[in-house]
Motif scaffolding. Sequence first.
Motif, PDB file in Angstrom:
ATOM      1  N   ASN A 133       6.654   2.751  -2.619  1.00 42.18           N
ATOM      2  CA  ASN A 133       5.783   2.294  -1.532  1.00 42.18           C
ATOM      3  C   ASN A 133       6.554   1.509  -0.478  1.00 42.18           C
ATOM      4  O   ASN A 133       6.060   1.298   0.628  1.00 42.18           O
ATOM      5  CB  ASN A 133       4.650   1.426  -2.084  1.00 42.18           C
ATOM      6  CG  ASN A 133       3.599   2.243  -2.821  1.00 42.18           C
ATOM      7  OD1 ASN A 133       3.756   3.444  -3.005  1.00 42.18           O
ATOM      8  ND2 ASN A 133       2.523   1.586  -3.236  1.00 42.18           N
ATOM      9  N   ASN A 171       0.848  -1.190   0.000  1.00 49.03           N
ATOM     10  CA  ASN A 171       0.000   0.000   0.000  1.00 49.03           C
ATOM     11  C   ASN A 171       0.886   1.242   0.000  1.00 49.03           C
ATOM     12  O   ASN A 171       2.090   1.175   0.262  1.00 49.03           O
ATOM     13  CB  ASN A 171      -0.915  -0.007   1.215  1.00 49.03           C
ATOM     14  CG  ASN A 171      -1.975  -1.090   1.133  1.00 49.03           C
ATOM     15  OD1 ASN A 171      -2.652  -1.221   0.115  1.00 49.03           O
ATOM     16  ND2 ASN A 171      -2.125  -1.865   2.202  1.00 49.03           N
ATOM     17  N   ALA A 172       0.276   2.396  -0.258  1.00 46.58           N
ATOM     18  CA  ALA A 172       1.034   3.644  -0.331  1.00 46.58           C
ATOM     19  C   ALA A 172       1.754   3.966   0.971  1.00 46.58           C
ATOM     20  O   ALA A 172       2.814   4.600   0.964  1.00 46.58           O
ATOM     21  CB  ALA A 172       0.115   4.787  -0.716  1.00 46.58           C
ATOM     22  N   ASP A 217       4.198  -0.861  -6.362  1.00 40.91           N
ATOM     23  CA  ASP A 217       2.912  -0.190  -6.517  1.00 40.91           C
ATOM     24  C   ASP A 217       2.045  -0.970  -7.501  1.00 40.91           C
ATOM     25  O   ASP A 217       2.473  -1.246  -8.628  1.00 40.91           O
ATOM     26  CB  ASP A 217       3.159   1.242  -7.037  1.00 40.91           C
ATOM     27  CG  ASP A 217       1.913   2.101  -7.052  1.00 40.91           C
ATOM     28  OD1 ASP A 217       0.801   1.553  -6.990  1.00 40.91           O
ATOM     29  OD2 ASP A 217       2.067   3.335  -7.134  1.00 40.91           O
ATOM     30  N   LYS A 257       3.100   8.270  -9.892  1.00 42.59           N
ATOM     31  CA  LYS A 257       2.074   7.906  -8.917  1.00 42.59           C
ATOM     32  C   LYS A 257       0.761   8.587  -9.295  1.00 42.59           C
ATOM     33  O   LYS A 257       0.761   9.616  -9.986  1.00 42.59           O
ATOM     34  CB  LYS A 257       2.486   8.364  -7.503  1.00 42.59           C
ATOM     35  CG  LYS A 257       3.777   7.729  -6.987  1.00 42.59           C
ATOM     36  CD  LYS A 257       3.543   6.288  -6.584  1.00 42.59           C
ATOM     37  CE  LYS A 257       4.830   5.646  -6.074  1.00 42.59           C
ATOM     38  NZ  LYS A 257       4.596   4.280  -5.535  1.00 42.59           N
ATOM     39  N   LYS A 295       8.733   1.524   2.223  1.00 43.99           N
ATOM     40  CA  LYS A 295       9.267   2.527   3.151  1.00 43.99           C
ATOM     41  C   LYS A 295      10.586   2.092   3.791  1.00 43.99           C
ATOM     42  O   LYS A 295      11.280   2.904   4.413  1.00 43.99           O
ATOM     43  CB  LYS A 295       8.241   2.825   4.250  1.00 43.99           C
ATOM     44  CG  LYS A 295       6.892   3.294   3.717  1.00 43.99           C
ATOM     45  CD  LYS A 295       7.031   4.472   2.758  1.00 43.99           C
ATOM     46  CE  LYS A 295       5.701   4.895   2.170  1.00 43.99           C
ATOM     47  NZ  LYS A 295       5.837   5.936   1.138  1.00 43.99           N
TER      48      LYS A 295
END
Length: 352
Positions: free
Chosen positions: A219, A29-30, A173, A231, A221
């Motif tokens: 995405n 997820n973002a 993503d 994006k 992190k």
Amino acid sequence: MGIKITGTGSYIPSYIEKNENFYNHQFLNADGSTIKNSNEVIVEKFKAITGIRERRYVTQDLSNSDIASFAAEKAIEDAKIDRETIDYIIVAHNYGDVLHNSEQSDTVPSIASRVKHLLKIKNPKCVGYDLLFGCPGWIEGVIQAKAFIASGIAKRCLVIGSETLSRVIDKHDRDSMIYSDGAGAAIIEQSDIEGGILAHESATFAFDEAHYIFFGETNDKQSKDKRRYIKMYGRKIYEFALSNVPKALKSCLDKSGVAIKDVKKILIHQANEKMDEAIVNRFYKLHNMKMPDGIMPMTINMLGNSSVATVPTLFDMILKGQVENQEIHKGDVIIFASVGAGMNINAIVYQY
């Protein structure tokens, strides 16, 4: 007299990236959190929404300017013109030349200058420049070419839409599965034959919508990768497009004086199959009509979303008999339309 497209060309990359090739990706997820569904489910849902089963990527040795020149060569050959008589080379793109494994976009010199160099055009009065207008860039380039010719500044223009989105996608993503590579080109010039560009419409919505498509971090992190990737806020784009594109199409058609029943094809940016169908359905609803069968040719299922290249490649492939059950005949009225980053919208009513 009319301002017409007298030659077209396209370059479809040879490498096919199938949906199954994404089964081993780590989609996140973002916010970096894990997606609960398996990749098989993610990919199947993606296909149901977008219609994409495979897409094309350029090989490692090619850049955006290379494939732009390939499409241009075909358009020049198709138009049977002397390349030294081209007054303007307009190249629509968004990310310049991004070499394989490069962390940087290269736009100096411009892609248009690189294309002119690759085409070996010597005439210094052939002016090349780049156009950044999101996915509607090629259509906007055609609109600009028409203005140049109508004003007497130019007699002949080469307009190219070319992109290598595979070089700017985040593999973590899910949206990365949408994007692809390709190039399409057209020669635009004055013609003794009636028809050509009958009307056009352009708009930029930037007050709230400017950053619906943007460059952002991966995405993942945990990654130390500081590169930026394409994006988007998909839901916002979908709602924006459905609200605004049908009205732009209607406005453009009204200006042309052509009756909707006389429109033979709508060549819309191949962004998302469901979204494109919804846009065209709403356009016909504005005229209290049902969307006709076969009015909206699609190549997204096999070519993906190649941004500025989708409309010119679709047009060229239909003309060359490469899209099943789709033809465009002399005198047919068609509509080109697109929506994309900016957020920009445009359309052209064109008589072939």
